[in-house]
Scaffold this motif. Structure first.
Motif, mmCIF file in Angstrom:
data_model
loop_
_atom_site.group_PDB
_atom_site.id
_atom_site.type_symbol
_atom_site.label_atom_id
_atom_site.label_comp_id
_atom_site.label_asym_id
_atom_site.label_seq_id
_atom_site.Cartn_x
_atom_site.Cartn_y
_atom_site.Cartn_z
ATOM 1 N N ALA A 80 12.206 -1.988 46.995
ATOM 2 C CA ALA A 80 12.742 -2.319 48.457
ATOM 3 C C ALA A 80 12.565 -0.935 49.118
ATOM 4 C CB ALA A 80 14.169 -3.003 48.369
ATOM 5 N N GLN A 81 13.034 -0.052 48.757
ATOM 6 C CA GLN A 81 12.803 1.330 49.456
ATOM 7 C C GLN A 81 11.673 1.732 49.984
ATOM 8 O OE1 GLN A 81 14.948 3.711 46.311
ATOM 9 N NE2 GLN A 81 16.366 4.287 47.697
ATOM 10 N N SER A 82 10.840 1.428 48.928
ATOM 11 C CA SER A 82 9.410 1.899 49.383
ATOM 12 C C SER A 82 8.716 0.757 50.741
ATOM 13 C CB SER A 82 8.434 1.441 48.443
ATOM 14 O OG SER A 82 7.981 0.141 47.924
ATOM 15 N N GLN A 83 9.485 -0.336 50.816
ATOM 16 C CA GLN A 83 9.107 -1.365 52.052
ATOM 17 C C GLN A 83 10.056 -1.014 53.290
ATOM 18 O OE1 GLN A 83 8.592 -5.516 50.842
ATOM 19 N NE2 GLN A 83 8.960 -4.716 48.882
ATOM 20 N N VAL A 84 11.069 -0.330 53.303
ATOM 21 C CA VAL A 84 12.094 -0.458 54.267
ATOM 22 C C VAL A 84 11.731 0.993 55.147
ATOM 23 C CG1 VAL A 84 14.355 0.000 54.648
ATOM 24 C CG2 VAL A 84 13.786 -1.636 53.051
ATOM 25 N N THR A 85 11.739 0.665 56.307
ATOM 26 C CA THR A 85 11.645 1.906 57.324
ATOM 27 C C THR A 85 12.858 2.200 58.125
ATOM 28 O OG1 THR A 85 10.704 0.355 58.933
ATOM 29 C CG2 THR A 85 9.005 1.531 57.419
ATOM 30 N N GLN A 86 13.618 1.182 58.383
ATOM 31 C CA GLN A 86 14.899 1.494 59.147
ATOM 32 C C GLN A 86 15.977 2.228 58.262
ATOM 33 O OE1 GLN A 86 17.653 -1.794 59.245
ATOM 34 N NE2 GLN A 86 18.234 -1.261 61.393
ATOM 35 N N GLU A 87 16.216 3.351 58.978
ATOM 36 C CA GLU A 87 17.229 4.401 58.515
ATOM 37 C C GLU A 87 18.700 3.719 57.888
ATOM 38 O OE1 GLU A 87 19.820 8.230 59.930
ATOM 39 O OE2 GLU A 87 18.172 7.661 61.090
ATOM 40 N N CYS A 88 19.256 2.689 58.555
ATOM 41 C CA CYS A 88 20.487 2.209 58.059
ATOM 42 C C CYS A 88 20.374 1.491 56.724
ATOM 43 C CB CYS A 88 21.004 1.013 59.194
ATOM 44 S SG CYS A 88 22.489 0.237 58.739
ATOM 45 N N THR A 89 19.268 0.472 56.902
ATOM 46 C CA THR A 89 18.944 0.000 55.315
ATOM 47 C C THR A 89 18.587 1.079 54.354
ATOM 48 O OG1 THR A 89 18.209 -1.770 56.876
ATOM 49 C CG2 THR A 89 17.726 -1.841 54.460
ATOM 50 N N GLY A 90 17.673 1.950 54.742
ATOM 51 C CA GLY A 90 17.204 2.932 53.778
ATOM 52 C C GLY A 90 18.504 3.718 53.148
ATOM 53 N N ARG A 91 19.357 3.806 53.962
ATOM 54 C CA ARG A 91 20.750 4.770 53.625
ATOM 55 C C ARG A 91 21.505 4.059 52.614
ATOM 56 N NH1 ARG A 91 21.813 6.444 58.457
ATOM 57 N NH2 ARG A 91 23.357 4.592 58.967
ATOM 58 N N GLN A 92 21.573 2.594 52.997
ATOM 59 C CA GLN A 92 22.358 1.874 52.177
ATOM 60 C C GLN A 92 21.789 1.463 50.599
ATOM 61 O OE1 GLN A 92 25.616 0.957 52.443
ATOM 62 N NE2 GLN A 92 25.353 2.336 54.124
ATOM 63 N N LEU A 93 20.393 1.564 50.803
ATOM 64 C CA LEU A 93 19.527 1.427 49.606
ATOM 65 C C LEU A 93 19.591 2.584 48.568
ATOM 66 C CD1 LEU A 93 16.547 -0.616 50.748
ATOM 67 C CD2 LEU A 93 17.946 -1.740 49.043
ATOM 68 N N SER A 94 19.736 3.726 49.046
ATOM 69 C CA SER A 94 19.844 4.900 48.470
ATOM 70 C C SER A 94 21.279 4.985 47.655
ATOM 71 C CB SER A 94 19.631 6.036 49.372
ATOM 72 O OG SER A 94 18.321 6.282 49.947
ATOM 73 N N GLN A 95 22.124 4.468 48.435
ATOM 74 C CA GLN A 95 23.538 4.506 47.839
ATOM 75 C C GLN A 95 23.549 3.727 46.772
ATOM 76 O OE1 GLN A 95 26.789 3.692 50.482
ATOM 77 N NE2 GLN A 95 28.347 4.333 49.065
ATOM 78 N N LEU A 96 23.060 2.405 46.999
ATOM 79 C CA LEU A 96 22.776 1.423 45.762
ATOM 80 C C LEU A 96 22.127 1.782 44.671
ATOM 81 C CD1 LEU A 96 23.476 -1.232 44.617
ATOM 82 C CD2 LEU A 96 21.518 -2.128 46.033
ATOM 83 N N TYR A 97 21.141 2.593 44.902
ATOM 84 C CA TYR A 97 20.266 2.960 43.839
ATOM 85 C C TYR A 97 21.088 4.208 43.027
ATOM 86 C CZ TYR A 97 16.846 5.869 41.104
ATOM 87 O OH TYR A 97 16.140 6.482 40.140
ATOM 88 N N ARG A 98 21.861 5.184 43.639
ATOM 89 C CA ARG A 98 22.814 5.991 42.923
ATOM 90 C C ARG A 98 23.777 5.458 42.106
ATOM 91 N NH1 ARG A 98 22.303 8.554 47.871
ATOM 92 N NH2 ARG A 98 24.353 7.764 48.682
ATOM 93 N N HIS A 99 24.358 4.504 42.591
ATOM 94 C CA HIS A 99 25.464 3.576 41.893
ATOM 95 C C HIS A 99 24.978 2.963 40.624
ATOM 96 C CE1 HIS A 99 29.191 3.699 44.814
ATOM 97 N NE2 HIS A 99 28.228 4.685 45.176
ATOM 98 N N ALA A 100 23.785 2.163 41.019
ATOM 99 C CA ALA A 100 23.323 1.373 39.822
ATOM 100 C C ALA A 100 22.717 2.114 38.759
ATOM 101 C CB ALA A 100 22.326 0.525 40.633
#
Length: 174
Positions: free
Chosen positions: A95-115
């Motif tokens: 999903a991170q490779s498909q997302v360009t929006q900063e808000c969504t990308g930031r949340q995906l990065s946080q989710l990646y770190r937690h998971a």
């Protein structure tokens, strides 16, 4: 936050046997991670213009029967959660490779770190020297909405992880 989870776990292991004592014995910690999962889910839903992903992500189906769950060994539960987390981390990366929006990308990065922290954490211990489970083949589904990735993570933390830690607490905590 992910490094904090791993560090707090490693600093509170019982000597002699890899046992996640503080993480499982202090129920406030799992409640904290459930709260963080809910918070991430809420924040991503507030991001502007959440368009569907251009290709679907494969997410684990994390629902389970508590009756069946109770019949499994801790090692089997750990393996099942590891498989779910590995699939989830892969979906987040895709999903991170498909997302360009900063808000969504930031949340995906946080989710990646937690998971990924939970994934690394669960890889650090096992109880039984018996036969290993034959690879991962978790039940899965394809989804194109970012919010479904966060929902899956929250359900995994609230469900299997919480019950797994509860089961470990019965065996490990004074």
């Amino acid at each position: 936050p992910g490094l904090l989870l791993l560090t707090s776990f490693l600093l509170h292991m019982k000597a002699g046997r890899a046992s996640p004592t503080r993480l499982v014995c202090d129920t406030r910690l799992i409640q904290k991670y459930i709260g963080e999962a809910k918070d991430m889910e809420k924040k991503v839903s507030q991001c502007q213009a959440l368009s569907p992903l251009s290709y679907p992500m494969v997410l684990p189906l994390v629902d389970f029967s508590l009756k069946q769950w109770k019949t499994k060994t801790n090692e089997t539960k750990r393996q099942e959660i590891l498989c779910d987390l590995a699939l989830l981390v892969g979906a987040v990366t895709g999903a991170q490779s498909q997302v360009t929006q900063e808000c969504t990308g930031r949340q995906l990065s946080q989710l990646y770190r937690h998971a990924n922290s939970f994934l690394l954490l669960l890889q650090t211990f096992s109880w039984e020297a018996g036969p290993q489970e034959p690879g991962c083949s978790p039940r899965s589904m394809e989804r194109t909405r970012i919010t479904e990735i966060f929902l899956t993570y929250r359900q995994l933390v609230q469900g299997k992880l919480r019950f797994f830690f509860h089961d470990l607490a019965k065996d490990s905590c004074e």
